[in-house]
Write a protein that holds these residues in place. Sequence first.
Motif, PDB file in Angstrom:
ATOM      1  N   TRP A 224       0.842  -0.986   0.139  1.00 13.15           N
ATOM      2  CA  TRP A 224       0.037  -0.034  -0.057  1.00 13.15           C
ATOM      3  C   TRP A 224       0.750   1.207   0.127  1.00 13.15           C
ATOM      4  O   TRP A 224       0.692   2.304  -0.773  1.00 13.15           O
ATOM      5  CB  TRP A 224      -1.079   0.079   1.273  1.00 13.15           C
ATOM      6  CG  TRP A 224      -1.582   1.218   1.463  1.00 13.15           C
ATOM      7  CD1 TRP A 224      -2.538   1.883   0.997  1.00 13.15           C
ATOM      8  CD2 TRP A 224      -1.020   2.128   2.643  1.00 13.15           C
ATOM      9  NE1 TRP A 224      -2.833   3.150   1.542  1.00 13.15           N
ATOM     10  CE2 TRP A 224      -1.802   3.393   2.572  1.00 13.15           C
ATOM     11  CE3 TRP A 224       0.185   2.173   3.374  1.00 13.15           C
ATOM     12  CZ2 TRP A 224      -1.564   4.433   3.414  1.00 13.15           C
ATOM     13  CZ3 TRP A 224       0.271   3.424   4.332  1.00 13.15           C
ATOM     14  CH2 TRP A 224      -0.588   4.386   4.426  1.00 13.15           C
ATOM     15  N   LEU A 225       1.926   1.180   0.789  1.00 11.79           N
ATOM     16  CA  LEU A 225       2.700   2.603   0.993  1.00 11.79           C
ATOM     17  C   LEU A 225       3.530   2.801  -0.367  1.00 11.79           C
ATOM     18  O   LEU A 225       3.805   3.899  -0.909  1.00 11.79           O
ATOM     19  CB  LEU A 225       3.664   2.068   1.943  1.00 11.79           C
ATOM     20  CG  LEU A 225       4.771   3.229   2.309  1.00 11.79           C
ATOM     21  CD1 LEU A 225       3.883   4.392   3.235  1.00 11.79           C
ATOM     22  CD2 LEU A 225       5.785   2.886   3.458  1.00 11.79           C
ATOM     23  N   ASP A 226       3.519   1.754  -1.065  1.00  8.57           N
ATOM     24  CA  ASP A 226       4.471   1.833  -2.259  1.00  8.57           C
ATOM     25  C   ASP A 226       3.570   2.269  -3.618  1.00  8.57           C
ATOM     26  O   ASP A 226       3.956   2.774  -4.607  1.00  8.57           O
ATOM     27  CB  ASP A 226       5.109   0.541  -3.004  1.00  8.57           C
ATOM     28  CG  ASP A 226       6.269   0.539  -3.766  1.00  8.57           C
ATOM     29  OD1 ASP A 226       7.110   1.455  -3.557  1.00  8.57           O
ATOM     30  OD2 ASP A 226       6.472  -0.096  -4.671  1.00  8.57           O
ATOM     31  N   LEU A 227       2.266   2.254  -3.290  1.00  7.11           N
ATOM     32  CA  LEU A 227       1.383   2.810  -4.311  1.00  7.11           C
ATOM     33  C   LEU A 227       0.864   4.290  -4.039  1.00  7.11           C
ATOM     34  O   LEU A 227       1.111   4.742  -3.229  1.00  7.11           O
ATOM     35  CB  LEU A 227      -0.068   1.875  -4.380  1.00  7.11           C
ATOM     36  CG  LEU A 227       0.237   0.295  -4.622  1.00  7.11           C
ATOM     37  CD1 LEU A 227      -1.018  -0.403  -4.216  1.00  7.11           C
ATOM     38  CD2 LEU A 227       0.425   0.127  -6.152  1.00  7.11           C
ATOM     39  N   ASP A 228       0.227   4.646  -5.231  1.00  2.00           N
ATOM     40  CA  ASP A 228      -0.054   6.409  -5.065  1.00  2.00           C
ATOM     41  C   ASP A 228      -1.598   6.386  -5.164  1.00  2.00           C
ATOM     42  O   ASP A 228      -2.391   5.531  -5.740  1.00  2.00           O
ATOM     43  CB  ASP A 228       0.318   7.016  -6.525  1.00  2.00           C
ATOM     44  CG  ASP A 228       1.858   6.851  -6.667  1.00  2.00           C
ATOM     45  OD1 ASP A 228       2.571   7.025  -5.572  1.00  2.00           O
ATOM     46  OD2 ASP A 228       2.357   6.764  -7.887  1.00  2.00           O
ATOM     47  N   GLU A 231      -4.905   4.341  -6.238  1.00  2.00           N
ATOM     48  CA  GLU A 231      -4.473   2.765  -6.524  1.00  2.00           C
ATOM     49  C   GLU A 231      -4.125   2.130  -5.124  1.00  2.00           C
ATOM     50  O   GLU A 231      -4.621   1.136  -4.925  1.00  2.00           O
ATOM     51  CB  GLU A 231      -3.333   3.023  -7.454  1.00  2.00           C
ATOM     52  CG  GLU A 231      -2.760   1.448  -7.814  1.00  2.00           C
ATOM     53  CD  GLU A 231      -1.654   1.706  -8.883  1.00  2.00           C
ATOM     54  OE1 GLU A 231      -1.325   0.598  -9.128  1.00  2.00           O
ATOM     55  OE2 GLU A 231      -0.910   2.724  -8.792  1.00  2.00           O
ATOM     56  N   ALA A 232      -3.716   2.988  -4.329  1.00  2.00           N
ATOM     57  CA  ALA A 232      -3.436   2.385  -2.925  1.00  2.00           C
ATOM     58  C   ALA A 232      -4.579   1.930  -2.217  1.00  2.00           C
ATOM     59  O   ALA A 232      -4.908   1.043  -1.499  1.00  2.00           O
ATOM     60  CB  ALA A 232      -2.460   3.400  -2.017  1.00  2.00           C
ATOM     61  N   GLY A 233      -5.445   3.133  -2.359  1.00  2.00           N
ATOM     62  CA  GLY A 233      -6.747   2.950  -1.711  1.00  2.00           C
ATOM     63  C   GLY A 233      -7.541   1.757  -2.158  1.00  2.00           C
ATOM     64  O   GLY A 233      -8.106   0.714  -1.476  1.00  2.00           O
ATOM     65  N   ALA A 234      -7.593   1.646  -3.566  1.00  2.03           N
ATOM     66  CA  ALA A 234      -8.223   0.443  -4.187  1.00  2.03           C
ATOM     67  C   ALA A 234      -7.686  -0.708  -3.761  1.00  2.03           C
ATOM     68  O   ALA A 234      -8.329  -1.969  -3.658  1.00  2.03           O
ATOM     69  CB  ALA A 234      -8.357   0.657  -5.608  1.00  2.03           C
ATOM     70  N   TYR A 235      -6.243  -0.778  -3.539  1.00  2.00           N
ATOM     71  CA  TYR A 235      -5.616  -2.337  -3.394  1.00  2.00           C
ATOM     72  C   TYR A 235      -6.134  -2.629  -2.144  1.00  2.00           C
ATOM     73  O   TYR A 235      -6.435  -3.956  -1.934  1.00  2.00           O
ATOM     74  CB  TYR A 235      -3.992  -1.821  -3.484  1.00  2.00           C
ATOM     75  CG  TYR A 235      -3.400  -3.055  -2.867  1.00  2.00           C
ATOM     76  CD1 TYR A 235      -3.075  -4.093  -3.669  1.00  2.00           C
ATOM     77  CD2 TYR A 235      -2.822  -3.201  -1.513  1.00  2.00           C
ATOM     78  CE1 TYR A 235      -2.399  -5.348  -3.245  1.00  2.00           C
ATOM     79  CE2 TYR A 235      -2.013  -4.386  -1.185  1.00  2.00           C
ATOM     80  CZ  TYR A 235      -1.769  -5.334  -1.977  1.00  2.00           C
ATOM     81  OH  TYR A 235      -1.071  -6.418  -1.504  1.00  2.00           O
TER      82      TYR A 235
END
Length: 321
Positions: A224-228, A231-235
């Motif tokens: 999650w920390l690596d996503l923007d 995209e992070a929330g969706a993950y």
Amino acid sequence: MSSSSSGRQPGASSGPSFDPYVNLPELVPLRTAAVSGDWTAVQAYFASLDSADKVTFVVGLVAETDGVENMLERAVAERPADPLPRTLLADRYVRIGWGIRGDARAKHVSSGQFDQFHDWLRRAERILIEVCAEQPSYAPAWTVRLITARGLSLGQAEARRRYERLSAHHPHHYAAQQQLLQQLCPKWGGSWDDAHGFARESAAAAPDGSHAGALVALAHLERWLDLDGSEAGAYMRGLPVRDDLRHAAQVSVLHPDYRPGWHGIGTHSAFAMAFSLGGHFEDAARHFAALGDRAAEFPWSYLSDPRGAFVKYRKSALATL
């Protein structure tokens, strides 16, 4: 992480406390001894511990104590064959070095910072090589060597070798598993397949009710920390992540055989944060109920406002009960 991190202020009611000495009052005598430079009392505290997990846990706390290296250097000089003061001193050197480096990604760290960082880590590594040669089953030293392996960029194979040396004597050693998980993330030269694979394999191999299931939550938080942005929330909202977290929680911190010990605040924090980021507040509720007004700095420190996020997410989670 610093042992001086702010906990709940006197009179505050919103919580939480991130201070391990507030959350675990039985640790206070150790802090008192370390701050006052009383090696005899520090040594006696360690002698009272009944597991390698506890020893490794408090090695890290002592190493976070500002100025403790002065007492430890004296203790090493007086007891050169004792693995405890040497391991504590090495861990303290690592913390000093990492404080100079900071937590930024490598591209944001200056060459001067790297030079000092590596110098402190090499000093620590020289001590630890001797300790591990003399005491090959000494879990705290191998755990710190997982940190030096990462900081000195010794690579995935070397980090795994060190973990295997430790786990041959202490399988399911949670502090070491946390350190290897960091190494296996892409930011340190690994891959998401490696990180998730190690977390799930560790959880599956451990006895029911162990801490290892929390590694699954930590791996998802790293991703999650690596996503923007969205995209992070969706993950984290994704059902595969939710189901992975649910299974890991059931076999670890929610299992009837689970005994939280000193890692319990960290393991419940990992699940509470991971479920909350995905909006799975019913799942997060049992973890917040277990935490009460206590929280672990890691992983909540990954958020810009750890205290505010904890209070907000806890309110949403407990409203589902």
